[in-house]
Motif scaffolding. Structure first.
Motif, PDB file in Angstrom:
ATOM      1  N   GLU A 171       0.837  -1.203   0.000  1.00 47.88           N
ATOM      2  CA  GLU A 171       0.000   0.000   0.000  1.00 47.88           C
ATOM      3  C   GLU A 171       0.873   1.255   0.000  1.00 47.88           C
ATOM      4  O   GLU A 171       0.576   2.232  -0.696  1.00 47.88           O
ATOM      5  CB  GLU A 171      -0.912   0.010   1.223  1.00 47.88           C
ATOM      6  N   ALA A 172       1.962   1.224   0.755  1.00 45.36           N
ATOM      7  CA  ALA A 172       2.864   2.378   0.791  1.00 45.36           C
ATOM      8  C   ALA A 172       3.471   2.651  -0.582  1.00 45.36           C
ATOM      9  O   ALA A 172       3.637   3.806  -0.981  1.00 45.36           O
ATOM     10  CB  ALA A 172       3.970   2.140   1.818  1.00 45.36           C
ATOM     11  N   ILE A 173       3.796   1.592  -1.312  1.00 44.64           N
ATOM     12  CA  ILE A 173       4.335   1.773  -2.671  1.00 44.64           C
ATOM     13  C   ILE A 173       3.272   2.406  -3.567  1.00 44.64           C
ATOM     14  O   ILE A 173       3.538   3.365  -4.297  1.00 44.64           O
ATOM     15  CB  ILE A 173       4.771   0.423  -3.261  1.00 44.64           C
ATOM     16  N   ALA A 174       2.061   1.853  -3.523  1.00 43.72           N
ATOM     17  CA  ALA A 174       0.988   2.331  -4.392  1.00 43.72           C
ATOM     18  C   ALA A 174       0.629   3.784  -4.113  1.00 43.72           C
ATOM     19  O   ALA A 174       0.278   4.529  -5.031  1.00 43.72           O
ATOM     20  CB  ALA A 174      -0.251   1.448  -4.224  1.00 43.72           C
ATOM     21  N   ARG A 175       0.725   4.220  -2.858  1.00 44.11           N
ATOM     22  CA  ARG A 175       0.306   5.573  -2.474  1.00 44.11           C
ATOM     23  C   ARG A 175       1.446   6.586  -2.537  1.00 44.11           C
ATOM     24  O   ARG A 175       1.243   7.771  -2.302  1.00 44.11           O
ATOM     25  CB  ARG A 175      -0.278   5.549  -1.061  1.00 44.11           C
ATOM     26  N   ALA A 176       2.655   6.140  -2.826  1.00 43.73           N
ATOM     27  CA  ALA A 176       3.797   7.059  -2.878  1.00 43.73           C
ATOM     28  C   ALA A 176       3.677   8.012  -4.071  1.00 43.73           C
ATOM     29  O   ALA A 176       2.998   7.719  -5.061  1.00 43.73           O
ATOM     30  CB  ALA A 176       5.102   6.269  -2.970  1.00 43.73           C
ATOM     31  N   ALA A 177       4.358   9.149  -3.970  1.00 45.72           N
ATOM     32  CA  ALA A 177       4.361  10.112  -5.077  1.00 45.72           C
ATOM     33  C   ALA A 177       5.001   9.471  -6.306  1.00 45.72           C
ATOM     34  O   ALA A 177       6.084   8.891  -6.215  1.00 45.72           O
ATOM     35  CB  ALA A 177       5.129  11.360  -4.677  1.00 45.72           C
ATOM     36  N   PRO A 178       4.354   9.579  -7.468  1.00 39.48           N
ATOM     37  CA  PRO A 178       4.894   8.964  -8.695  1.00 39.48           C
ATOM     38  C   PRO A 178       5.938   9.843  -9.360  1.00 39.48           C
ATOM     39  O   PRO A 178       5.839  10.195 -10.540  1.00 39.48           O
ATOM     40  CB  PRO A 178       3.643   8.819  -9.570  1.00 39.48           C
ATOM     41  N   ASP A 179       6.967  10.188  -8.598  1.00 42.94           N
ATOM     42  CA  ASP A 179       7.988  11.123  -9.101  1.00 42.94           C
ATOM     43  C   ASP A 179       9.271  10.425  -9.542  1.00 42.94           C
ATOM     44  O   ASP A 179      10.254  11.085  -9.867  1.00 42.94           O
ATOM     45  CB  ASP A 179       8.311  12.173  -8.031  1.00 42.94           C
TER      46      ASP A 179
END
Length: 353
Positions: free
Chosen positions: A107-115
């Protein structure tokens, strides 16, 4: 009359015409210059938009691993991270986020900023099993991530307590048929691939085993070594030391091809269960909207890392089979595995806890 004998009106008219021509010419030149300036500005916009990708990475990358430090998948991540950092010229910092069978970290990966500065480890457990069993997760394994590349494919080893009177798969199947439900096998719960590997074995072999869930794989190994359970589908790398010491007997591996770590041990497919395949894979993913140019760059760098002889040797020592892929191939693998295990779960009446 003018000194040259031309009418004054003609002179004034010619002067006005000259002024008009000059004005029109000046306006045309100004408009042309403005148009060129606008075109140059528009042409520069895509270059500015692509500049951050071209300079990437300009700071350390965060590598989220949804499992505790020291776990098999964590070791894979650390081997890859070290070499990836050398190629990128920036640190790749491991961040362990264990919990809920890997769901918290995912979940942390999915919600991280896509930068482009967050990468993550995905496995069969986090991206296949929970979805296949109908478990509720806060992320969609196919929609909420940008696949980068497969990393490794890890076979399980079908191992037994030495006191079990079976030296090959055929003998184990015969014993299980003669003594239904008296042989126990372990896993860390219904949402683990080890549990489904055992169920797939039971269905294909036509036997009935008793499943014993544990809170941790380490405790299951202790009970297996002491004979309180008889069978385990354990990661080949973790099982290897016990097999070498004679504390466990390896009867087969669960991949379609033999494991270099256990070259004398047949696959279950070779041992009579044709087509049997249950492996724990690990891959790299990013948040869904991560820049495609960065995803492609990471894919190229990972291929270089995974094909380096020292990396292959390090992973082989952990009984890990290197399996780099394209992003599309990883996406297809996730979808295909979800369908496979969902069909097994439906046939066996298995639901997530």
């Amino acid at each position: 009359m003018t000194p040259h004998g031309r009418p004054a009106n003609d002179v004034r008219m010619n002067s006005r015409n000259a002024l008009r021509v000059f004005a029109r010419t000046s306006l045309l030149r100004a408009t042309t210059r403005l148009t060129l300036m606008l075109l140059l500005a528009l042409a520069a916009q895509p270059a500015r938009a692509q500049a951050p990708d071209a300079k990437w990475p300009e700071r350390p990358l965060r590598f989220i691993v949804p499992f505790p430090a020291g776990a098999t998948t964590d070791l894979v991540a650390r081997i890859v991270a070290q070499k990836l950092a050398e190629r990128l010229g920036q640190p790749v910092v491991i961040e362990n986020r264990p919990g809920a069978s890997g769901n918290l970290g995912s979940e942390a990966i999915a919600r991280a900023a896509p930068d482009g500065y967050t990468i993550g480890l995905a496995t069969s457990t986090t991206h296949v099993i929970a979805t296949a069993l109908g478990a509720k997760t806060s992320y969609d394994p196919l929609k909420d991530f940008a696949p980068v590349s497969m990393l490794v494919d890890t076979p399980y080893a079908l191992v037994v307590y030495p006191g079990v009177p079976a030296r090959d798969v055929a003998a184990l199947i015969a014993l299980a048929k003669a003594r239904p439900r008296t042989l126990n096998y372990s896993s860390v719960g219904l949402t683990s691939l080890a549990y489904l590997a055992g169920e797939l074995f039971s269905r294909m072999a036509g036997v009935e085993l008793t499943h014993v869930p544990y809170r941790s794989a380490s405790q299951a190994v202790v009970d297996l070594n002491e004979g309180r359970i008889q069978i385990q589908f354990g990661a080949a790398g973790a099982s290897l030391p016990f097999v070498r010491e004679g504390k466990l007997r390896a009867l087969a591996v669960t991949s379609l091809k033999r494991s270099p770590a256990l070259p004398g041990v047949p696959t279950l497919s070779e041992a009579g269960l044709s087509g049997y395949d249950a492996t724990l894979w690990a891959a790299m993913v990013m948040p869904a909207a991560s820049p495609p140019a960065i995803v492609d760059r990471l894919n190229r760098e990972l291929h270089a890392v995974l094909t380096a002889p020292d990396v292959r040797d390090s992973l082989a020592a952990q009984a890990e089979d290197v399996e780099p892929s394209t992003p599309g191939e990883l996406h297809d693998r996730i979808r295909r595995d979800i369908d496979k295990w969902r069909a097994l779960a439906a046939a066996a009446g298995i639901r997530a806890e």
